[in-house]
Design a protein around this motif. Structure first.
Motif, PDB file in Angstrom:
ATOM      1  N   ILE A  60     -32.641-114.071  -4.348  1.00 34.45           N
ATOM      2  CA  ILE A  60     -33.966-114.602  -4.037  1.00 34.45           C
ATOM      3  C   ILE A  60     -35.027-113.506  -4.109  1.00 34.45           C
ATOM      4  N   GLY A 108     -39.462-123.413  -5.896  1.00 34.38           N
ATOM      5  CA  GLY A 108     -38.658-122.304  -6.406  1.00 34.38           C
ATOM      6  C   GLY A 108     -38.596-122.270  -7.918  1.00 34.38           C
ATOM      7  N   LEU A 139     -38.657-117.698  -4.712  1.00 29.60           N
ATOM      8  CA  LEU A 139     -38.835-118.862  -3.848  1.00 29.60           C
ATOM      9  C   LEU A 139     -40.084-118.710  -2.997  1.00 29.60           C
ATOM     10  N   VAL A 222     -44.958-121.300  -5.202  1.00 33.25           N
ATOM     11  CA  VAL A 222     -44.154-120.109  -5.479  1.00 33.25           C
ATOM     12  C   VAL A 222     -44.904-119.309  -6.537  1.00 33.25           C
TER      13      VAL A 222
END
Length: 227
Positions: A60, A108, A139, A222
């Motif tokens: 992430i 995301g 994200l 995002v």
């Protein structure tokens, strides 16, 4: 206290709107969950049941940080997606109860080394290195589920201010409750699990310097720059 022989890895976590952190356990991704995207990837959306691949929790990228352009690719693609965060464990979850297992949602990006993925497809090999590489999941902040309806709303991605992907969550082939129910028959879902629910059509390549800005109506945004 456990006597680890090396230092344990840091816990990957998402910032939560309003404060706090959501620890990330696993990331499951649904493949080809919008009909037009399935067609652009050469599949028949009327024939395929859901299928899944995974990304590591530490892939992430949060807080709008830059995403390094990955190694060993010349064809990095964006895939804008709704992400579901599981807060209540469950196996063999019924569709009618599925949303009760959701803690929240975020916007995301499933970034993809498309050339590596396509080469793997041709030889029948796993997609892992096309999907599960470092920094492959930018994200946005996580929003508690509350009154969010994951079955409708604009999903859109701009690259350098120009719209690249635009669709509606209602166009998912498998809606969020169906995905949760199906996946929970394959694995026991646990708090901290994320599910990336698939991308609309018009996935395309990005280059170093490109600014990606995604939005999901009622959920959030995002943002990342490829460097």
């Amino acid at each position: 206290m456990a006597d680890y022989v090396i230092a344990p890895p840091a816990i990957a976590a998402l910032p939560v709107r309003g404060g706090g952190l959501f620890p990330v356990r696993r990331i499951f991704c649904v493949g080809r969950n919008y009909a037009e995207h399935a067609r652009e990837m050469g599949s028949d959306p009327d024939r395929e049941p859901p299928f899944y691949f995974t990304k590591p929790a530490d892939s992430i990228v949060i807080n709008g940080a830059d995403m390094p352009y990955p190694t060993e690719t010349k064809d990095l693609h964006h895939e804008m997606e709704l992400v579901v965060a599981i807060g209540v464990s469950g196996s063999d979850i019924q569709e009618a109860d599925a949303l009760n297992h959701v803690w929240g949602y975020c916007a995301g990006l499933d970034m993809t080394r498309r050339d590596i993925q396509n080469a793997a497809k041709k030889t029948g090999r796993p997609w892992d290195m096309g999907k599960a590489f470092d920094h492959s999941a930018p994200l946005g902040e996580l929003v508690p589920a509350g009154s969010i309806d994951p079955g409708k709303g604009l999903i859109e991605l701009k690259v350098n201010g120009q719209v690249r992907q635009t669709s509606d969550l209602s166009k998912m082939i498998w809606a969020v409750p169906e995905v949760i129910a199906n996946l929970s028959r394959l694995v026991k879902l646990e708090p901290g699990d994320l599910i990336m629910t698939g991308t609309p059509e018009n996935v395309a390549a990005v280059q170093r310097g490109d600014l990606l800005e995604g939005v999901i109506e009622g959920v959030g945004t995002v943002t990342t720059r490829i460097v």
